[in-house]
Scaffold this motif. Structure first.
Motif, PDB file in Angstrom:
ATOM      1  N   UNK A  86       0.817  -1.217   0.000  1.00 56.60           N
ATOM      2  CA  UNK A  86       0.000   0.000   0.000  1.00 56.60           C
ATOM      3  C   UNK A  86       0.848   1.263   0.000  1.00 56.60           C
ATOM      4  N   UNK A  87       0.353   2.294  -0.719  1.00 54.33           N
ATOM      5  CA  UNK A  87       1.018   3.601  -0.706  1.00 54.33           C
ATOM      6  C   UNK A  87       0.547   4.449   0.470  1.00 54.33           C
ATOM      7  N   UNK A  88      -0.725   4.303   0.825  1.00 52.75           N
ATOM      8  CA  UNK A  88      -1.276   5.076   1.943  1.00 52.75           C
ATOM      9  C   UNK A  88      -0.742   4.515   3.258  1.00 52.75           C
ATOM     10  N   UNK A  89      -0.173   5.395   4.087  1.00 54.33           N
ATOM     11  CA  UNK A  89       0.335   4.926   5.379  1.00 54.33           C
ATOM     12  C   UNK A  89      -0.385   5.562   6.562  1.00 54.33           C
ATOM     13  N   UNK A  90      -1.020   6.736   6.360  1.00 54.45           N
ATOM     14  CA  UNK A  90      -1.724   7.386   7.469  1.00 54.45           C
ATOM     15  C   UNK A  90      -2.601   8.503   6.929  1.00 54.45           C
ATOM     16  N   UNK A  91      -3.527   8.959   7.769  1.00 55.75           N
ATOM     17  CA  UNK A  91      -4.397  10.055   7.375  1.00 55.75           C
ATOM     18  C   UNK A  91      -4.943  10.799   8.577  1.00 55.75           C
ATOM     19  N   UNK A  92      -5.413  12.016   8.314  1.00 55.92           N
ATOM     20  CA  UNK A  92      -5.957  12.864   9.379  1.00 55.92           C
ATOM     21  C   UNK A  92      -6.951  13.826   8.750  1.00 55.92           C
ATOM     22  N   UNK A  95      -5.160   6.789  11.779  1.00 55.15           N
ATOM     23  CA  UNK A  95      -5.883   5.699  11.115  1.00 55.15           C
ATOM     24  C   UNK A  95      -7.031   6.187  10.241  1.00 55.15           C
ATOM     25  N   UNK A  96      -7.337   7.478  10.284  1.00 54.95           N
ATOM     26  CA  UNK A  96      -8.417   8.021   9.458  1.00 54.95           C
ATOM     27  C   UNK A  96      -7.985   8.075   7.995  1.00 54.95           C
ATOM     28  N   UNK A  97      -8.894   7.719   7.108  1.00 52.36           N
ATOM     29  CA  UNK A  97      -8.625   7.780   5.665  1.00 52.36           C
ATOM     30  C   UNK A  97      -9.635   8.737   5.041  1.00 52.36           C
ATOM     31  N   UNK A  98      -9.331  10.045   4.990  1.00 54.05           N
ATOM     32  CA  UNK A  98     -10.313  11.023   4.513  1.00 54.05           C
ATOM     33  C   UNK A  98     -10.660  10.824   3.039  1.00 54.05           C
ATOM     34  N   UNK A  99     -11.925  11.011   2.712  1.00 49.20           N
ATOM     35  CA  UNK A  99     -12.370  10.944   1.322  1.00 49.20           C
ATOM     36  C   UNK A  99     -12.229  12.310   0.660  1.00 49.20           C
ATOM     37  N   UNK A 100     -12.180  12.285  -0.651  1.00 48.78           N
ATOM     38  CA  UNK A 100     -12.072  13.508  -1.449  1.00 48.78           C
ATOM     39  C   UNK A 100     -13.355  13.685  -2.240  1.00 48.78           C
ATOM     40  N   UNK A 101     -14.228  14.570  -1.768  1.00 46.30           N
ATOM     41  CA  UNK A 101     -15.471  14.843  -2.483  1.00 46.30           C
ATOM     42  C   UNK A 101     -15.341  15.965  -3.480  1.00 46.30           C
ATOM     43  N   UNK A 102     -14.130  16.472  -3.650  1.00 43.61           N
ATOM     44  CA  UNK A 102     -13.882  17.588  -4.556  1.00 43.61           C
ATOM     45  C   UNK A 102     -13.103  17.154  -5.791  1.00 43.61           C
ATOM     46  N   UNK A 103     -12.105  16.312  -5.602  1.00 43.51           N
ATOM     47  CA  UNK A 103     -11.271  15.845  -6.703  1.00 43.51           C
ATOM     48  C   UNK A 103      -9.913  16.506  -6.767  1.00 43.51           C
ATOM     49  N   UNK A 104      -9.798  17.677  -6.159  1.00 48.67           N
ATOM     50  CA  UNK A 104      -8.539  18.416  -6.242  1.00 48.67           C
ATOM     51  C   UNK A 104      -7.399  17.690  -5.534  1.00 48.67           C
ATOM     52  N   UNK A 105      -7.660  17.193  -4.336  1.00 50.94           N
ATOM     53  CA  UNK A 105      -6.610  16.520  -3.583  1.00 50.94           C
ATOM     54  C   UNK A 105      -6.106  15.264  -4.271  1.00 50.94           C
TER      55      UNK A 105
END
Length: 437
Positions: free
Chosen positions: A268-274, A286-296
């Motif tokens: 996996x490339x994802x290692x962490x989120x906030x 441990x949070x994996x934020x979603x992108x509802x915009x597309x920019x990120x």
């Protein structure tokens, strides 16, 4: 009998004795006087206000406020920033410690805060950063909280933001009644009240070439020189990242069908989120934020995407791992409180072992493709001068060893947004597909 001036007088033995005694005391009295320090003149604490054309003056009741000199004695109290930094803060043309934009709000203009609600005073609330001469401790936190409560502030229990930043000497608050501003201004130790900047994603036309992968058009690319980003962790601070994307979910792009579980891949490339936009974020990574915009997601692909199995649209550092820090809401315009929380979390985790593998730990690079936008509260705005809370935090992150890369210029205006204004940032201007800046 003594003869004086032709007249005879009787000598007074007591007078003679007194004169002798006085002569004996004179040297001692002179020495005592020399050892007495003169009364020190009181140092002035205020000066007359500076009146600026087009800027409403700050009023204390019906009178013009005197301008505080803000020469606080820290008296050994801890502080994160250099003494006196606040004397250069802007926008503050009248040099009184109150953000010019907030002075216009006090004069009757509407708040620009995206989280504003109608306050008890009938005005739209403001989002602010309260800066202190030292790091705010229990006394400062209590005084600020009590002052806010006196003006009907709804508090964190009803959705208001209140955060003491660890790496700078500031408290971040939103939904603040306008009526509370002057009482906060007069609290002990307060040197500046900033209006929170409104942050928006910056992006126009992606560059066709970044001199990263080999090409028939040019040589000496980063990849040819052996730079793929292997072992590097990039924090993408944006609207979130959909890291189940085939270019972002793993390294080898083998059997990489999109899976919402970021940990389902053996590489996996994802290692962490906030999620810094959340009022009660989980800070353990441990949070994996979603992108509802597309920019990120777009920005993450440009930075570290593998290009999926085709390897066609590959990022600059396909070997880098991802930390997904959501600092912008899906709608885009967001108070800087989320950016401040995200940057602070990043600093706190610069050396964290994410528990994924031994190759990727901590955070080495931060990507910030966003910046502050102008508001009607500051017409003719030239942007930030590098003293905002976000810029100060970026400087702190740089001192901690994190390379901060920030966008600038995509809004087409002649201004320097925050946090690209930070001295410690690598700030990148935009070039469109016609090679026009």
């Amino acid at each position: 009998m003594a003869i004086m001036g032709g007249r005879s007088t009787n000598a007074n033995p007591r007078q003679g004795l007194f004169l002798v005694f006085l002569m004996l005391l004179l040297p001692f009295a002179s020495q005592v006087q020399a050892n007495i320090d003169p009364i020190e003149a009181q140092e002035p604490t205020h000066a007359p206000p500076i009146l600026i054309e087009g800027l409403p003056p700050l009023l204390c009741g019906d009178e013009l406020c005197e301008r505080p000199l803000r020469m606080y004695d820290r008296q050994g109290r801890d502080a994160e920033l250099e003494y006196g930094w606040w004397q250069a803060y802007g926008p503050d043309l009248d040099w009184n410690g109150m953000d010019d934009r907030l002075q216009r709000v006090l004069d009757g203009m509407d708040s620009a805060s995206p989280t504003a609600i109608l306050g008890p005073d009938g005005r739209k609330t403001v989002a602010i950063v309260v800066d202190y001469a030292w790091h705010p401790a229990e006394a400062e936190i209590t005084a600020l909280s009590e002052t806010l409560a006196e003006h009907g502030w709804i508090g964190p229990e009803s959705g208001a933001w209140f955060e003491v930043l660890r790496s700078i000497d500031s408290i971040v608050v939103d939904k603040v009644p306008v009526s509370a501003l002057m009482d906060i201004y007069h609290l002990e130790g307060v040197v500046v009240i900033e209006m929170q900047n409104v942050m928006a994603p910056l992006n126009n036309v992606a560059s066709k070439a970044a001199l990263a992968r080999p090409s028939a058009e040019y040589g000496n690319t980063a990849n040819e020189l052996g730079y793929y980003g292997t072992g590097v962790v990039i924090a993408v601070m944006d609207t979130g990242v959909d890291n189940e994307h085939r270019s972002l979910n793993d390294f080898d792009d083998v059997d990489d069908a999109p899976d919402e579980d970021s940990t389902s891949y053996n590489d996996q490339k994802w290692v962490a989120g906030f999620d810094a936009t959340s009022p009660n974020p989980n800070s353990d990574g441990t949070t994996d934020p979603d992108d509802g915009n597309g920019h990120g997601t777009h920005v993450a692909g440009s930075a570290l995407g593998t290009g999926d199995a085709s390897r066609e649209h590959r990022g600059t550092a396909p070997g880098a791992a991802l930390v997904d820090i959501k600092v912008l809401t899906d709608g885009g315009g967001t108070n800087s409180q989320a950016s401040l929380a995200g940057i602070q979390w990043m600093i706190n985790n610069k050396d964290t072992d994410w528990g994924v593998n031994s190759t990727y730990r901590g955070i080495q690079v931060a990507s910030m493709s966003y910046g502050s936008v102008g508001t009607p509260l500051n017409s003719g705005d030239q942007g930030d001068n590098g003293t905002s809370a976000e810029a100060s935090l970026i400087n702190q992150a740089t001192e901690e060893g994190i390379i901060c890369v920030v966008a600038i210029g995509n809004d087409g205006s002649n201004r320097v947004p925050s946090p690209g204004s930070a001295d410690g940032a690598i700030t990148v201007g935009s070039v469109n597909d016609k090679n026009t800046i």
